[in-house]
Design an enzyme around this catalytic site. Sequence first.
Site, mmCIF file in Angstrom:
data_model
loop_
_atom_site.group_PDB
_atom_site.id
_atom_site.type_symbol
_atom_site.label_atom_id
_atom_site.label_comp_id
_atom_site.label_asym_id
_atom_site.label_seq_id
_atom_site.Cartn_x
_atom_site.Cartn_y
_atom_site.Cartn_z
ATOM 1 N N ARG A 233 0.836 -1.200 0.000
ATOM 2 C CA ARG A 233 0.000 0.000 0.000
ATOM 3 C C ARG A 233 0.880 1.263 0.000
ATOM 4 O O ARG A 233 1.926 1.289 0.644
ATOM 5 C CB ARG A 233 -0.862 -0.019 1.259
ATOM 6 C CG ARG A 233 -2.157 0.705 1.087
ATOM 7 C CD ARG A 233 -3.238 0.005 1.815
ATOM 8 N NE ARG A 233 -3.407 0.590 3.150
ATOM 9 C CZ ARG A 233 -4.570 0.628 3.771
ATOM 10 N NH1 ARG A 233 -5.635 0.111 3.223
ATOM 11 N NH2 ARG A 233 -4.650 1.145 4.962
ATOM 12 N N ARG B 229 -2.546 -3.848 14.399
ATOM 13 C CA ARG B 229 -3.883 -3.386 13.976
ATOM 14 C C ARG B 229 -4.823 -4.571 13.752
ATOM 15 O O ARG B 229 -6.018 -4.487 14.030
ATOM 16 C CB ARG B 229 -3.781 -2.542 12.703
ATOM 17 C CG ARG B 229 -3.175 -1.182 12.969
ATOM 18 C CD ARG B 229 -2.873 -0.449 11.684
ATOM 19 N NE ARG B 229 -4.072 -0.012 10.982
ATOM 20 C CZ ARG B 229 -4.074 0.425 9.728
ATOM 21 N NH1 ARG B 229 -2.959 0.456 9.027
ATOM 22 N NH2 ARG B 229 -5.189 0.823 9.163
HETATM 23 P P1 AMP Z 1 -8.037 3.695 8.805
HETATM 24 O O1 AMP Z 1 -7.518 4.621 7.764
HETATM 25 O O2 AMP Z 1 -9.537 3.579 8.806
HETATM 26 O O3 AMP Z 1 -7.380 2.348 8.801
HETATM 27 O O4 AMP Z 1 -7.677 4.354 10.224
HETATM 28 C C1 AMP Z 1 -6.362 4.638 10.611
HETATM 29 C C2 AMP Z 1 -6.275 4.749 12.111
HETATM 30 O O5 AMP Z 1 -7.130 5.810 12.577
HETATM 31 C C3 AMP Z 1 -6.702 3.523 12.892
HETATM 32 O O6 AMP Z 1 -5.691 2.543 12.991
HETATM 33 C C4 AMP Z 1 -7.066 4.134 14.237
HETATM 34 O O7 AMP Z 1 -5.902 4.454 14.991
HETATM 35 C C5 AMP Z 1 -7.706 5.449 13.826
HETATM 36 N N1 AMP Z 1 -9.179 5.293 13.643
HETATM 37 C C6 AMP Z 1 -9.873 5.402 12.475
HETATM 38 N N2 AMP Z 1 -11.184 5.204 12.686
HETATM 39 C C7 AMP Z 1 -11.338 4.947 14.001
HETATM 40 C C8 AMP Z 1 -12.445 4.656 14.850
HETATM 41 N N3 AMP Z 1 -13.703 4.531 14.364
HETATM 42 N N4 AMP Z 1 -12.209 4.460 16.168
HETATM 43 C C9 AMP Z 1 -10.980 4.567 16.678
HETATM 44 N N5 AMP Z 1 -9.878 4.814 15.951
HETATM 45 C C10 AMP Z 1 -10.044 5.022 14.625
#
Ligand code: AMP
Length: 214
Positions: free
Chosen positions: A127, A171
């Site tokens: 990615r 993650r």
């Molecule tokens: P993503 O791009 O959706 O994978 O999000 C990247 C990071 O943002 C995640 O690994 C979390 O640290 C944080 N994050 C995004 N959405 C959420 C959520 N709904 N609740 C808590 N942390 C979030």
Amino acid sequence: MKIIMLGAPGAGKGTQAKQIADKYGIPHISTGDIFRANLKQGTELGKKAKEYMDQGLLVPDELTCDLVMDRIGQEDCKNGFVLDGFPRTIPQAEALDKALANINEKMDYAVDVDVPDENIVNRMSGRRACINCGATYHIVSIPTKVEGICDRCGEKVVLRDDDQPETVKKRLNVYHEQTQPLIDYYKKQDILRTVDGTQPMEQVFGAIVEILGA
Ligand code: AMP
């Protein structure tokens, strides 16, 4: 139409969410994008979120829920929206249901893009994200036109800190512990639909359109 995209990090739910938003003319709401935009602008929220994001941990619910409730209350969401990366915990899902119930609404579908863990780690290492506009690519499935350069704004594309292999494993653990219970939560509400996320992207999208209706 109000849709939730579920799936492990790297399952491709973001790419699908963008296409759904385009096809159905509804906003794409990605909490990850919102946090990254805040980080770039140097807001307090961005600084707080970064502490968690860089470690592969979830940002606390109290920082996340209000943000989403504000966003879905905006005018452009009145015909629906597609949530990408939210909810990620049962309390977030409950907060969402409660906010919608207050206005006599409910979610229509939770679409789970299902990909086994072993595929995820491989995918994530390919990615790439733009350091300027955040556009995301994949060196095999969605390459940039010029290697290492964003198609959209011409800046560099890199492997994000939170896509580094060790962070990805963390993650994934967080996903299994905190987010996977949402599968049962939405199954009980009878709005869960599962698509096989190991198929080529266009086929995944085709399967989603079959579920949502043309
Ligand atoms: P993503 O791009 O959706 O994978 O999000 C990247 C990071 O943002 C995640 O690994 C979390 O640290 C944080 N994050 C995004 N959405 C959420 C959520 N709904 N609740 C808590 N942390 C979030």
